[in-house]
Design a protein around this motif. Structure first.
Motif, PDB file in Angstrom:
ATOM      1  N   VAL A  64       0.837  -1.206   0.000  1.00  0.00           N
ATOM      2  CA  VAL A  64       0.000   0.000   0.000  1.00  0.00           C
ATOM      3  C   VAL A  64       0.869   1.253   0.000  1.00  0.00           C
ATOM      4  CG1 VAL A  64      -1.776   1.255   1.305  1.00  0.00           C
ATOM      5  CG2 VAL A  64      -1.841  -1.241   1.198  1.00  0.00           C
ATOM      6  N   LYS A  65       2.119   1.108   0.438  1.00  0.00           N
ATOM      7  CA  LYS A  65       2.985   2.277   0.651  1.00  0.00           C
ATOM      8  C   LYS A  65       3.872   2.603  -0.542  1.00  0.00           C
ATOM      9  CE  LYS A  65       2.955   1.174   5.555  1.00  0.00           C
ATOM     10  NZ  LYS A  65       3.734   0.688   6.711  1.00  0.00           N
ATOM     11  N   LEU A  66       3.753   1.824  -1.605  1.00  0.00           N
ATOM     12  CA  LEU A  66       4.399   2.142  -2.877  1.00  0.00           C
ATOM     13  C   LEU A  66       3.452   1.754  -3.993  1.00  0.00           C
ATOM     14  CD1 LEU A  66       5.151  -0.971  -3.512  1.00  0.00           C
ATOM     15  CD2 LEU A  66       7.406  -0.417  -2.687  1.00  0.00           C
ATOM     16  N   LYS A  67       3.826   2.063  -5.211  1.00  0.00           N
ATOM     17  CA  LYS A  67       2.986   1.686  -6.347  1.00  0.00           C
ATOM     18  C   LYS A  67       3.531   0.375  -6.908  1.00  0.00           C
ATOM     19  CE  LYS A  67       1.382   6.321  -7.477  1.00  0.00           C
ATOM     20  NZ  LYS A  67       1.361   7.418  -8.471  1.00  0.00           N
ATOM     21  N   ILE A 120      14.966 -13.346 -13.024  1.00  0.00           N
ATOM     22  CA  ILE A 120      16.424 -13.283 -13.021  1.00  0.00           C
ATOM     23  C   ILE A 120      16.972 -12.851 -11.675  1.00  0.00           C
ATOM     24  CG2 ILE A 120      18.434 -12.156 -14.053  1.00  0.00           C
ATOM     25  CD1 ILE A 120      16.848 -11.885 -16.634  1.00  0.00           C
ATOM     26  N   VAL A 121      16.433 -11.753 -11.133  1.00  0.00           N
ATOM     27  CA  VAL A 121      16.978 -11.183  -9.902  1.00  0.00           C
ATOM     28  C   VAL A 121      15.922 -10.290  -9.259  1.00  0.00           C
ATOM     29  CG1 VAL A 121      17.935  -9.102 -11.006  1.00  0.00           C
ATOM     30  CG2 VAL A 121      19.047 -10.025  -8.949  1.00  0.00           C
ATOM     31  N   ASN A 122      15.994 -10.136  -7.940  1.00  0.00           N
ATOM     32  CA  ASN A 122      15.196  -9.144  -7.236  1.00  0.00           C
ATOM     33  C   ASN A 122      16.108  -7.973  -6.912  1.00  0.00           C
ATOM     34  OD1 ASN A 122      12.919 -10.913  -7.142  1.00  0.00           O
ATOM     35  ND2 ASN A 122      13.871 -11.974  -5.425  1.00  0.00           N
ATOM     36  N   LYS A 123      15.570  -6.757  -6.991  1.00  0.00           N
ATOM     37  CA  LYS A 123      16.386  -5.576  -6.730  1.00  0.00           C
ATOM     38  C   LYS A 123      15.655  -4.585  -5.837  1.00  0.00           C
ATOM     39  CE  LYS A 123      19.482  -5.142 -10.733  1.00  0.00           C
ATOM     40  NZ  LYS A 123      19.919  -4.203 -11.802  1.00  0.00           N
ATOM     41  N   ILE A 124      16.397  -3.998  -4.919  1.00  0.00           N
ATOM     42  CA  ILE A 124      15.928  -2.839  -4.167  1.00  0.00           C
ATOM     43  C   ILE A 124      16.827  -1.699  -4.608  1.00  0.00           C
ATOM     44  CG2 ILE A 124      15.551  -1.828  -1.894  1.00  0.00           C
ATOM     45  CD1 ILE A 124      15.245  -4.707  -0.827  1.00  0.00           C
ATOM     46  N   GLN A 125      16.292  -0.849  -5.470  1.00  0.00           N
ATOM     47  CA  GLN A 125      17.086   0.106  -6.242  1.00  0.00           C
ATOM     48  C   GLN A 125      18.137  -0.691  -7.033  1.00  0.00           C
ATOM     49  OE1 GLN A 125      17.565   4.164  -4.441  1.00  0.00           O
ATOM     50  NE2 GLN A 125      17.017   3.107  -2.542  1.00  0.00           N
ATOM     51  N   GLN A 156      11.278  -4.000   2.775  1.00  0.00           N
ATOM     52  CA  GLN A 156      12.621  -3.430   2.652  1.00  0.00           C
ATOM     53  C   GLN A 156      12.636  -2.303   1.618  1.00  0.00           C
ATOM     54  OE1 GLN A 156      15.784  -6.359   2.093  1.00  0.00           O
ATOM     55  NE2 GLN A 156      14.643  -7.850   3.285  1.00  0.00           N
ATOM     56  N   MET A 157      11.890  -2.472   0.536  1.00  0.00           N
ATOM     57  CA  MET A 157      11.803  -1.420  -0.472  1.00  0.00           C
ATOM     58  C   MET A 157      11.204  -0.150   0.121  1.00  0.00           C
ATOM     59  SD  MET A 157      10.488  -3.570  -3.803  1.00  0.00           S
ATOM     60  CE  MET A 157      11.341  -5.069  -4.308  1.00  0.00           C
ATOM     61  N   VAL A 158      10.134  -0.303   0.890  1.00  0.00           N
ATOM     62  CA  VAL A 158       9.499   0.846   1.539  1.00  0.00           C
ATOM     63  C   VAL A 158      10.480   1.526   2.490  1.00  0.00           C
ATOM     64  CG1 VAL A 158       7.689   1.547   3.159  1.00  0.00           C
ATOM     65  CG2 VAL A 158       7.156  -0.049   1.301  1.00  0.00           C
ATOM     66  N   GLU A 178       9.537   4.192  -4.436  1.00  0.00           N
ATOM     67  CA  GLU A 178       8.201   4.682  -4.796  1.00  0.00           C
ATOM     68  C   GLU A 178       7.437   3.653  -5.615  1.00  0.00           C
ATOM     69  OE1 GLU A 178       8.461   8.878  -6.406  1.00  0.00           O
ATOM     70  OE2 GLU A 178      10.582   8.289  -6.416  1.00  0.00           O
ATOM     71  N   TYR A 179       8.165   2.816  -6.363  1.00  0.00           N
ATOM     72  CA  TYR A 179       7.558   1.862  -7.278  1.00  0.00           C
ATOM     73  C   TYR A 179       8.198   0.493  -7.107  1.00  0.00           C
ATOM     74  CZ  TYR A 179       5.918   6.048  -9.734  1.00  0.00           C
ATOM     75  OH  TYR A 179       5.324   7.242 -10.046  1.00  0.00           O
ATOM     76  N   CYS A 180       7.439  -0.538  -7.472  1.00  0.00           N
ATOM     77  CA  CYS A 180       7.989  -1.883  -7.616  1.00  0.00           C
ATOM     78  C   CYS A 180       7.305  -2.544  -8.806  1.00  0.00           C
ATOM     79  CB  CYS A 180       7.776  -2.728  -6.361  1.00  0.00           C
ATOM     80  SG  CYS A 180       8.339  -4.449  -6.574  1.00  0.00           S
ATOM     81  N   PHE A 181       8.110  -3.132  -9.666  1.00  0.00           N
ATOM     82  CA  PHE A 181       7.595  -3.854 -10.829  1.00  0.00           C
ATOM     83  C   PHE A 181       7.897  -5.335 -10.640  1.00  0.00           C
ATOM     84  CE2 PHE A 181       8.634   0.460 -12.210  1.00  0.00           C
ATOM     85  CZ  PHE A 181       7.381   0.866 -12.649  1.00  0.00           C
ATOM     86  N   MET A 182       6.882  -6.174 -10.767  1.00  0.00           N
ATOM     87  CA  MET A 182       7.057  -7.593 -10.456  1.00  0.00           C
ATOM     88  C   MET A 182       6.400  -8.498 -11.482  1.00  0.00           C
ATOM     89  SD  MET A 182       4.450  -8.449  -7.294  1.00  0.00           S
ATOM     90  CE  MET A 182       4.671 -10.224  -7.461  1.00  0.00           C
ATOM     91  N   GLU A 183       7.023  -9.641 -11.709  1.00  0.00           N
ATOM     92  CA  GLU A 183       6.423 -10.702 -12.504  1.00  0.00           C
ATOM     93  C   GLU A 183       5.409 -11.447 -11.638  1.00  0.00           C
ATOM     94  OE1 GLU A 183       8.941 -13.194 -14.995  1.00  0.00           O
ATOM     95  OE2 GLU A 183      10.650 -11.945 -14.430  1.00  0.00           O
ATOM     96  N   VAL A 184       4.278 -11.744 -12.218  1.00  0.00           N
ATOM     97  CA  VAL A 184       3.235 -12.504 -11.522  1.00  0.00           C
ATOM     98  C   VAL A 184       3.006 -13.792 -12.297  1.00  0.00           C
ATOM     99  CG1 VAL A 184       0.863 -12.517 -10.690  1.00  0.00           C
ATOM    100  CG2 VAL A 184       2.176 -10.385 -10.635  1.00  0.00           C
ATOM    101  N   SER A 185       3.508 -14.904 -11.772  1.00  0.00           N
ATOM    102  CA  SER A 185       3.362 -16.183 -12.463  1.00  0.00           C
ATOM    103  C   SER A 185       1.986 -16.782 -12.216  1.00  0.00           C
ATOM    104  CB  SER A 185       4.442 -17.160 -11.990  1.00  0.00           C
ATOM    105  OG  SER A 185       4.202 -17.536 -10.641  1.00  0.00           O
ATOM    106  N   SER A 186       1.566 -17.653 -13.121  1.00  0.00           N
ATOM    107  CA  SER A 186       0.272 -18.321 -12.945  1.00  0.00           C
ATOM    108  C   SER A 186       0.290 -19.213 -11.702  1.00  0.00           C
ATOM    109  CB  SER A 186      -0.074 -19.141 -14.183  1.00  0.00           C
ATOM    110  OG  SER A 186       0.958 -20.066 -14.485  1.00  0.00           O
ATOM    111  N   HIS A 187       1.455 -19.827 -11.411  1.00  0.00           N
ATOM    112  CA  HIS A 187       1.572 -20.644 -10.201  1.00  0.00           C
ATOM    113  C   HIS A 187       1.285 -19.805  -8.959  1.00  0.00           C
ATOM    114  CE1 HIS A 187       3.721 -23.064 -13.134  1.00  0.00           C
ATOM    115  NE2 HIS A 187       3.789 -24.073 -12.299  1.00  0.00           N
TER     116      HIS A 187
END
Length: 481
Positions: free
Chosen positions: A96-99, A133-138, A160-162, A167-176
């Protein structure tokens, strides 16, 4: 929900793996163990061990016949859903605290989220990434083990990102992850759909189930979010037909809100027109045109200036292992790509054929993973033969299967009139070496299936293996990755 035992307890940690209870046990609170019914085992069997190791709260779908005094039991209808909501609450609802923007689809997820992370970083925003591939915080990297992490890891990373001001996080959402409710409890600012083709039927059983899994993500989006869909995919509008989110469409054909037109396509990149504005991009291929349209659409829906977005996008390179080009000193080209589904392989090979001259050789090295959807194996071979001059079938993460069984299934898709142009070389090292030796000075090798992966998974053991390294070693050049 049913609660048995003390109710006023402070939770110091949540686990769904009973082996991790003791590590979370402290004097400052109570460890909660969530018993899930998994595909391999049932977490309910480990409730006694979890309690013995210090768990004071048990969340389960079925209460044990013997209840231990001073232990709190919470019976729920679905432990997976409960874990997602508990994890979000435990980490103070970080989504809720980021997009948070999620993308789902068969192909294109990794490229899209990776480039969105780079784009928004270039635009001056602190941004997080959750990808295959990888997760990133900045720019700080955290290794990725799944396309979409489990609910606890997801919320911990978002927290941790918050904390670090993202401000933003972009993520893959798998069907699993959708079916297993790993994204339960998250609040999305937007959802994106790339495309859907036959994949993961070992898990979903039917294509209809696979479609419904993807669609469920959009069904759950809130009214103040956006749903950006590929209108050129025949299921693009199916995905958003019940969503409460604002629907926007992108595509290269008619009926798109974000309309693209390919002016020029080559190994050096794409010249695209997007909603009437011309720009040159460093990515190649029609499939990447769709990825770029999705990136542009998401950025503008998130309020970024159109001209700034196009300027920054024009400098974005490909995600690791996605249409990565290596040039030989003699003039040949090798392309390393993660394409591991029939549609992805067809897209990459179609792009290569569109770019190359008619008389240029295209040699494809391809395999299929073990312990995965076996129905696509002959189809992958058939597509490789259809678009290639010559084909080498080889191993690609055989896992616990016999690699020769996989290859025999692939061979079933070879057209009779093309068999003289196909080699089967189980050893991937030898297959790539052979391809490099066979290629003429102006041809193209596609090495498909592994992309960014740096290993071969054989009988449960991961051995170092890098397709790019193999090509560069054979051509005696520096890796240009």
């Amino acid at each position: 929900m049913e609660v048995c035992g003390p109710a006023d307890l402070e939770v110091s940690g949540i686990v769904f793996d009973s082996r991790k209870v003791s590590a979370k046990a402290t004097a400052d609170g109570t460890v909660m163990y969530v018993a899930q019914r998994g595909t391999q085992t049932d977490g309910h069997k480990y409730i006694p061990q979890a309690i013995a190791d210090g768990a004071g709260i048990i969340v389960c779908e079925e209460l044990p016949t013997q209840l231990v005094p001073n232990v709190t039991y919470v019976r729920v209808e679905n432990s997976d859903i409960a874990l997602g909501r508990l994890a979000s609450n435990f980490y103070d609802n970080p989504s809720v605290k980021l997009k948070l923007v999620g993308i789902t689809g068969t192909n294109g997820k990794t490229t899209t989220v990776t480039l969105l992370h780079r784009l928004f970083t270039e635009l001056g925003h602190k941004t997080g990434l959750l990808s295959t591939i990888v997760n990133k915080i900045q720019e700080r990297e955290i290794p990725a083990t799944h396309t979409t992490p489990d609910a606890l890891t997801l919320n911990e990373l978002l927290s941790q990102m918050v904390a670090e001001g993202c401000e933003y996080c972009f993520m893959e959402v798998s069907s699993h992850s959708i079916c297993q409710h790993r994204i339960e409890g998250l609040t999305f600012a937007g959802g994106m759909f790339s495309n859907i083709t036959h994949d993961h039927l070992d898990f979903h059983k039917t294509f209809a189930n696979y479609i419904q899994a993807k669609k469920a993500f959009f069904d759950a989006l809130p009214t103040n979010s956006f749903a950006l869909t590929n209108v050129d995919d025949k299921n693009g509008m199916v995905m958003v037909q019940n969503t409460k989110a604002k629907v926007m469409r992108y595509g290269l054909q008619s009926g798109a809100d974000i309309k693209g037109k390919i002016i020029e396509n080559g190994f050096e990149g794409l010249h695209l027109q997007i909603n009437g504005k011309d720009a040159f991009f460093r990515l190649s291929g029609r499939f990447n045109a769709y990825n770029l349209l999705a990136i542009y659409g998401a950025a503008t829906l998130l309020g970024e200036d159109v001209d700034d977005v196009l300027l920054k996008m024009s400098n974005l390179g490909a995600a690791e292992g996605r249409f990565h080009i290596i040039r030989s000193p003699q003039g040949g080209v090798a392309i390393i790509d993660y394409a591991h589904t029939p549609d992805a392989l067809k897209n990459v090979l179609s792009t290569i054929r569109d770019i190359t001259c008619k008389d240029e050789e295209v040699l494809t090295v391809v395999g299929c993973g073990g312990n995965r959807d076996a129905l696509k194996r002959p189809v992958m071979a058939e597509i490789a033969c259809q678009y290639s001059s010559r084909v080498i079938l080889t191993s690609d993460n055989p896992r616990l299967e016999d690699p020769y069984d996989i290859l025999r299934q692939m061979e079933g898709g070879i057209p009779e009139d093309f068999r003289a142009n196909v080699l089967t070389i189980e050893n991937r090292h030898e297959a790539i070496k052979t391809a490099c030796m066979m290629l003429n000075n102006h041809g193209v090798i596609l090495i498909a299936g592994k992309g960014h992966e740096k290993y071969q998974d054989i009988q449960g053991v991961k051995h170092h293996f890098d397709d790019s390294e193999e090509v560069c070693n054979n051509w005696k050049i520096n890796n240009q990755q």
